[in-house]
Design an enzyme around this catalytic site. Structure first.
Site, PDB file in Angstrom:
ATOM      1  N   GLY A  98      41.410  24.264  62.918  1.00 20.80           N
ATOM      2  CA  GLY A  98      42.082  24.810  61.592  1.00 20.80           C
ATOM      3  C   GLY A  98      43.327  24.248  61.287  1.00 20.80           C
ATOM      4  O   GLY A  98      44.321  25.214  61.152  1.00 20.80           O
ATOM      5  N   SER A 100      44.242  23.061  58.182  1.00 22.78           N
ATOM      6  CA  SER A 100      44.029  23.421  57.654  1.00 22.78           C
ATOM      7  C   SER A 100      45.889  24.426  56.620  1.00 22.78           C
ATOM      8  O   SER A 100      45.923  25.098  56.094  1.00 22.78           O
ATOM      9  CB  SER A 100      43.133  23.992  56.493  1.00 22.78           C
ATOM     10  OG  SER A 100      42.480  22.545  56.462  1.00 22.78           O
ATOM     11  N   ALA A 102      46.988  26.104  59.519  1.00 19.39           N
ATOM     12  CA  ALA A 102      48.746  25.758  59.569  1.00 19.39           C
ATOM     13  C   ALA A 102      49.492  25.132  59.796  1.00 19.39           C
ATOM     14  O   ALA A 102      50.227  25.459  59.743  1.00 19.39           O
ATOM     15  CB  ALA A 102      48.362  25.461  62.034  1.00 19.39           C
ATOM     16  N   ASP A 143      42.049  32.426  60.180  1.00 21.57           N
ATOM     17  CA  ASP A 143      42.654  30.943  60.648  1.00 21.57           C
ATOM     18  C   ASP A 143      44.135  31.262  60.114  1.00 21.57           C
ATOM     19  O   ASP A 143      44.569  30.555  61.065  1.00 21.57           O
ATOM     20  CB  ASP A 143      42.163  29.805  60.305  1.00 21.57           C
ATOM     21  CG  ASP A 143      41.481  30.079  59.184  1.00 21.57           C
ATOM     22  OD1 ASP A 143      41.526  31.377  58.169  1.00 21.57           O
ATOM     23  OD2 ASP A 143      41.236  28.629  58.708  1.00 21.57           O
TER      24      ASP A 143
HETATM   25  O1  PMV Z   1      34.837  26.647  61.113  1.00 18.56           O
HETATM   26  P1  PMV Z   1      36.521  27.125  61.342  1.00 18.56           P
HETATM   27  O2  PMV Z   1      36.957  26.610  62.623  1.00 18.56           O
HETATM   28  O3  PMV Z   1      37.415  27.490  60.590  1.00 18.56           O
HETATM   29  O4  PMV Z   1      35.724  28.393  61.176  1.00 18.56           O
HETATM   30  C1  PMV Z   1      35.166  29.092  60.165  1.00 18.56           C
HETATM   31  C2  PMV Z   1      35.025  30.604  60.346  1.00 18.56           C
HETATM   32  C3  PMV Z   1      34.216  31.456  59.406  1.00 18.56           C
HETATM   33  O5  PMV Z   1      34.123  33.334  59.712  1.00 18.56           O
HETATM   34  C4  PMV Z   1      32.820  30.375  59.602  1.00 18.56           C
HETATM   35  C5  PMV Z   1      34.195  31.495  57.671  1.00 18.56           C
HETATM   36  C6  PMV Z   1      35.332  32.415  58.059  1.00 18.56           C
HETATM   37  O6  PMV Z   1      36.568  31.651  57.317  1.00 18.56           O
HETATM   38  O7  PMV Z   1      36.047  33.115  58.726  1.00 18.56           O
END
Ligand code: PMV
Length: 314
Positions: A98, A100, A102, A143
């Protein structure tokens, strides 16, 4: 117009993250469980002596998020002074921790301290989520929330609920698949399937919602056996959604055979990392099993602190 210049340099850090349960469903307004990791991203913000803003970031992607954050912040608070923002990360943007979100959250906090605009955690969440949506177009904001609030959160898509969950000291083994995932593409792929076959995908999301709710209780009770089972079931559902890969499946299966309570991919799928929940005494066996499956072990502690000012300003 606000042009205070009392503080010359502010250093802020924000944590990376791992998804414990609930990815993809959270984009559709369902809950997830996310935890902050001790690998952090640092922002240094200073007044710039030149005429325009300066961004020093190793990744173009990161600098786009910084640029948009500066622009939204300055517009909202009617600020014109140029700033210099520099980023430094303890984790690579390729692992899916994450970076971006952070970088966005930490930049916003650093600007708020530099220009003395007090912002609550919720205000930081709302503005940062706006930045992420402006650039990525999609995302639940989980995130962003965990980079801001830290610890372990029960989060409902879009920030409808952001609640800290008491989390025991978890022994999580994190294995990197060696492949960088493309989150927006995977989210859009699920959306295409959702539009084509809404009732089938919704059924999966509803089961994920149940897993997340049970997972929250299991976490609070420190019931790692139940939590592990929920993680493994979540992985099976993510396979049904079509977002896992053979490599991730292999790492997950070997981890469970190696003695983990349960394991799953973490994030959008398509690559990035998997996580395995273990007892302390089985940890080495699980590490070896994931390595044998071709995974690269990441040294990660969970339930880390959220946004932090590193050089003494509040
Ligand atoms: O790929 P990551 O670690 O950014 O996780 C994405 C998680 C999702 O649920 C698929 C997308 C979101 O924004 O919640």
């Amino acid at each position: 117009m606000r042009e205070l210049k009392k503080k010359n340099k502010v250093i802020v850090s924000a944590p990376g993250k791992l998804m414990l349960l609930g990815e993809h469903a959270v984009v559709y307004g369902y809950p997830c469980l996310v935890t902050a990791v001790n690998n952090r991203l640092f922002i240094t913000a200073e007044f710039e002596t030149g005429d325009s803003d300066k961004i020093t970031a190793p990744q173009v992607k990161e600098s786009n998020f910084v640029k948009e954050t500066i622009s939204i912040f300055k517009r909202k608070y009617k600020i014109t002074s140029p700033v210099h923002i520099e980023t430094r990360s303890e984790f690579s943007h390729t692992v899916g921790f994450g970076s971006s979100s952070a970088v966005t959250v930490a930049t916003l906090k650093a600007l708020s301290v530099l220009f003395e605009v007090p912002l609550s955690k919720k205000e930081i969440f709302d503005l940062s989520y706006q930045v992420v949506l402006a650039i990525q177009g999609v995302g639940s904001g989980f995130d962003v929330a965990v980079a801001d609030y830290g610890k372990t959160l029960y989060f409902i898509g879009g920030g409808k609920e952001i609640s800290p969950v008491l989390c025991p000291k978890l022994s999580l083994v994190v294995g990197y698949s060696g492949v960088k995932a493309d989150t927006p593409t995977l989210v859009r792929k699920v959306k295409v399937d959702y539009d084509k076959n809404t009732s089938k995908i919704n059924k999966i999301f509803l089961e994920i919602e149940t897993l997340v709710k049970k997972g929250k209780v299991a976490l609070i009770r420190n019931d790692l056996i139940t939590l592990g089972k929920l993680m493994s079931r979540n992985h099976t559902l993510l396979k049904e959604l079509g977002v896992s890969t053979d490599k991730l499946d292999h790492m997950v299966d070997r981890a469970v055979e190696g003695g983990a309570f349960g394991a799953k991919l973490s994030g959008a799928g398509g690559g990035d990392c998997m996580i395995a929940l273990t007892s302390v005494d089985k940890r080495d066996l699980v590490v070896k099993a994931i390595e044998k499956a071709g995974g690269q072990i990441m040294d990660v502690q969970v339930n880390a602190e959220g946004i932090k000012i590193e050089n003494g300003f509040n």
